[in-house]
Design an enzyme around this catalytic site. Structure first.
Site, mmCIF file in Angstrom:
data_model
loop_
_atom_site.group_PDB
_atom_site.id
_atom_site.type_symbol
_atom_site.label_atom_id
_atom_site.label_comp_id
_atom_site.label_asym_id
_atom_site.label_seq_id
_atom_site.Cartn_x
_atom_site.Cartn_y
_atom_site.Cartn_z
ATOM 1 N N GLU A 1 -26.375 8.962 -12.989
ATOM 2 C CA GLU A 1 -25.762 10.274 -12.772
ATOM 3 C C GLU A 1 -25.394 10.957 -14.081
ATOM 4 O O GLU A 1 -25.120 10.305 -15.085
ATOM 5 C CB GLU A 1 -24.487 10.102 -11.931
ATOM 6 C CG GLU A 1 -24.780 9.789 -10.486
ATOM 7 C CD GLU A 1 -23.511 9.530 -9.685
ATOM 8 O OE1 GLU A 1 -23.229 10.303 -8.766
ATOM 9 O OE2 GLU A 1 -22.805 8.567 -9.988
ATOM 10 N N CYS B 1 -22.328 15.578 -19.529
ATOM 11 C CA CYS B 1 -21.769 14.229 -19.606
ATOM 12 C C CYS B 1 -22.844 13.276 -19.085
ATOM 13 O O CYS B 1 -23.251 13.369 -17.933
ATOM 14 C CB CYS B 1 -20.516 14.203 -18.724
ATOM 15 S SG CYS B 1 -19.807 12.583 -18.489
ATOM 16 N N CYS C 1 -21.688 -0.421 -14.711
ATOM 17 C CA CYS C 1 -20.949 -0.723 -15.948
ATOM 18 C C CYS C 1 -20.389 -2.140 -15.861
ATOM 19 O O CYS C 1 -19.907 -2.552 -14.810
ATOM 20 C CB CYS C 1 -19.806 0.277 -16.121
ATOM 21 S SG CYS C 1 -18.863 0.021 -17.648
ATOM 22 N N CYS D 1 -12.965 -1.923 -15.706
ATOM 23 C CA CYS D 1 -11.644 -1.274 -15.762
ATOM 24 C C CYS D 1 -11.159 -1.056 -14.325
ATOM 25 O O CYS D 1 -11.918 -0.570 -13.478
ATOM 26 C CB CYS D 1 -11.727 0.068 -16.500
ATOM 27 S SG CYS D 1 -12.287 -0.111 -18.203
ATOM 28 N N CYS E 1 -11.457 2.549 -12.489
ATOM 29 C CA CYS E 1 -12.669 3.346 -12.645
ATOM 30 C C CYS E 1 -13.670 3.118 -11.503
ATOM 31 O O CYS E 1 -13.958 1.971 -11.136
ATOM 32 C CB CYS E 1 -13.322 2.983 -13.979
ATOM 33 S SG CYS E 1 -14.871 3.845 -14.268
ATOM 34 N N CYS F 1 -13.982 13.230 -14.134
ATOM 35 C CA CYS F 1 -13.999 12.093 -15.043
ATOM 36 C C CYS F 1 -13.692 10.778 -14.324
ATOM 37 O O CYS F 1 -12.715 10.661 -13.597
ATOM 38 C CB CYS F 1 -12.948 12.364 -16.112
ATOM 39 S SG CYS F 1 -13.110 11.288 -17.485
HETATM 40 N N1 SAH Z 1 -17.197 3.070 -21.118
HETATM 41 C C1 SAH Z 1 -16.856 4.249 -21.851
HETATM 42 C C2 SAH Z 1 -17.455 5.455 -21.256
HETATM 43 C C3 SAH Z 1 -16.901 5.827 -19.882
HETATM 44 S S1 SAH Z 1 -16.282 7.376 -20.136
HETATM 45 C C4 SAH Z 1 -15.365 4.339 -22.002
HETATM 46 O O1 SAH Z 1 -14.672 3.480 -21.472
HETATM 47 O O2 SAH Z 1 -14.884 5.212 -22.715
HETATM 48 C C5 SAH Z 1 -15.364 7.703 -18.794
HETATM 49 C C6 SAH Z 1 -13.924 8.006 -19.136
HETATM 50 O O3 SAH Z 1 -13.262 8.265 -17.903
HETATM 51 C C7 SAH Z 1 -13.220 6.834 -19.775
HETATM 52 O O4 SAH Z 1 -12.216 7.264 -20.646
HETATM 53 C C8 SAH Z 1 -12.599 6.217 -18.544
HETATM 54 O O5 SAH Z 1 -11.563 5.348 -18.862
HETATM 55 C C9 SAH Z 1 -12.160 7.417 -17.796
HETATM 56 N N2 SAH Z 1 -11.886 7.212 -16.375
HETATM 57 C C10 SAH Z 1 -12.374 6.246 -15.572
HETATM 58 N N3 SAH Z 1 -11.907 6.398 -14.314
HETATM 59 C C11 SAH Z 1 -11.113 7.479 -14.314
HETATM 60 C C12 SAH Z 1 -10.370 8.167 -13.316
HETATM 61 N N4 SAH Z 1 -10.361 7.774 -12.049
HETATM 62 N N5 SAH Z 1 -9.674 9.267 -13.687
HETATM 63 C C13 SAH Z 1 -9.719 9.709 -14.954
HETATM 64 N N6 SAH Z 1 -10.417 9.123 -15.937
HETATM 65 C C14 SAH Z 1 -11.097 8.016 -15.619
#
Ligand code: SAH
Length: 375
Positions: A121, A136, A143, A147, A150, A362
């Site tokens: 995506e 983006c 992944c 986390c 996420c 995000c």
């Molecule tokens: N693996 C990389 C790239 C993912 S970027 C990283 O960790 O940075 C996606 C961003 O969105 C990251 O900062 C992640 O922590 C954040 N993210 C994930 N789930 C989210 C959510 N439910 N709400 C807001 N941000 C989130």
């Protein structure tokens, strides 16, 4: 193998035309030269190999990277015979747009089907007050980082995207919308620093071929220390964003398993040396989640932890979905958090939520559409 299967079926059924047609398609698709992603030298070599004049390569190059052509037939300054040859021996992309959703705020989410049948995506966003168009993009299918907050993490990890698949996301978005992407953020599915070589080669192509400036590219990582050191050694000039999301080791390891391997203090000192070596400020990303990491103490601890780190802070209000174990912070706690960081001398922005109604916000990328489509 595919050929054998088809051939056996052909022998059994005796349905010559249909089966042979199928075999032909399979062989053709397998052998086609993928144009998008190739540099000028590679396109020239392809033209020469196929008895075309070398300068045709530059025309194709311009169609691919500056004009985002929709199909080979639209490369109108090529002679018909060259277009026919290209259609026979080459294709624009190895991935395709399987579905597209448009949010009320104009954000678009694209679902791509990859050559092995898996999905990926990307999201295209325009912020009201700016002319910039930000895409983006993803670097992995799923992944591996796990986390806890996420949506992508729930998918698990399938595989890395190759360089072509990474850049074709931008090519297809531009070809589909007719718009030029001005900014690229590696914040889609996956951990970019775990797909290091393809990350770097895709950035090179975006810079040299798509003419996107280094400063308009941001790579976001959850904090893979050895790879951050590698970027520093390469004097990386795009923006590095670090998903910190916690003011200390204790909270970070509760929500981000990566923190068990790469500890908070070591990460901050790695980032300090990174900024010294590259001369570039990093962006600290911090997703605010109610009662997890959004208290006044957390803000003060964060301010202290990053006081000597050359950085800006990007606060992200947690995007909740129906399965989220966490909650959004209150507006008041977001403002207080911001105020405390600003008072410590940091430049702080609050990331605007985009495409929430289509799960493009995000951290919401989870390829939900693929199930719908497969049915
Ligand atoms: N693996 C990389 C790239 C993912 S970027 C990283 O960790 O940075 C996606 C961003 O969105 C990251 O900062 C992640 O922590 C954040 N993210 C994930 N789930 C989210 C959510 N439910 N709400 C807001 N941000 C989130």
């Amino acid at each position: 193998m595919t050929f054998e299967l088809c051939f056996n079926r052909f022998c059994r059924n005796g349905n010559i035309s249909l089966e042979l047609f199928y075999v032909k398609i399979v062989i053709e698709m397998g052998n086609k030269f993928v144009l998008t992603g190739k540099n000028l030298e590679e396109l020239e070599a392809f033209m020469i190999e196929n008895n075309q004049s070398k300068f045709r390569a530059k025309q194709v190059y311009n169609w691919l990277y500056l004009k985002s052509v929709k199909d080979i037939d639209s490369m109108t300054d090529l002679p018909l015979s060259t277009r026919e040859l290209l259609k026979e021996k080459a294709c624009l992309c190895s991935i395709s747009i399987k579905d597209k959703q448009v949010s009320k705020d104009g954000t678009m989410k694209f679902l791509f089907e990859l050559k092995d049948g898996s999905f990926s995506e990307a999201v295209l966003m325009r912020f009201d007050n700016r002319a910039n168009l930000t895409a983006c993009i993803s670097t992995q299918v799923g992944c591996p980082m796990g986390c806890s907050f996420c949506a992508t993490a729930k998918l698990g990890f399938t595989r890395n995207l190759d360089t072509e698949e990474i850049i074709q996301q931008i090519f297809l978005i531009q070809a589909d919308t007719g718009l030029k992407v001005t900014n690229i953020v590696y914040m889609g599915q996956g951990e970019p620093l775990l797909n290091f070589d393809n990350l770097l080669s895709s950035i090179k192509i975006f810079r040299e071929q798509f003419q996107v400036g280094a400063r308009r590219i941001t790579v976001s990582t959850c904090g893979i220390i050895p790879q951050i050191n590698k970027l520093a050694a390469l004097n990386f000039q795009s923006t590095l964003a670090i998903s910190l999301h916690a003011p200390n080791q204790q909270i970070r390891q509760q929500i981000m398993p990566v923190a068990l391997k790469y500890k908070f203090e070591e990460l901050i000192s790695t980032l300090k040396s990174y900024t010294q070596t590259t001369g570039r400020r990093v962006t600290v990303e911090y997703v605010l989640m109610k009662d997890i990491n959004d208290s006044i103490e957390d803000a003060k601890d964060l301010a202290l932890a990053i006081a000597k780190l050359k950085s800006n802070v990007n606060l992200i209000v947690y995007n909740q979905n129906e399965k989220s174990p966490y909650k959004k912070p209150t507006k008041e706690s977001v403002q207080k958090f911001k105020y405390i960081l600003e008072a410590s001398g940091k430049k702080v922005t609050i990331r605007l939520e985009r495409g929430a109604d289509i799960d493009a916000a995000c951290g919401q990328l989870s390829a939900k559409m693929q199930d719908k489509i497969k049915k």
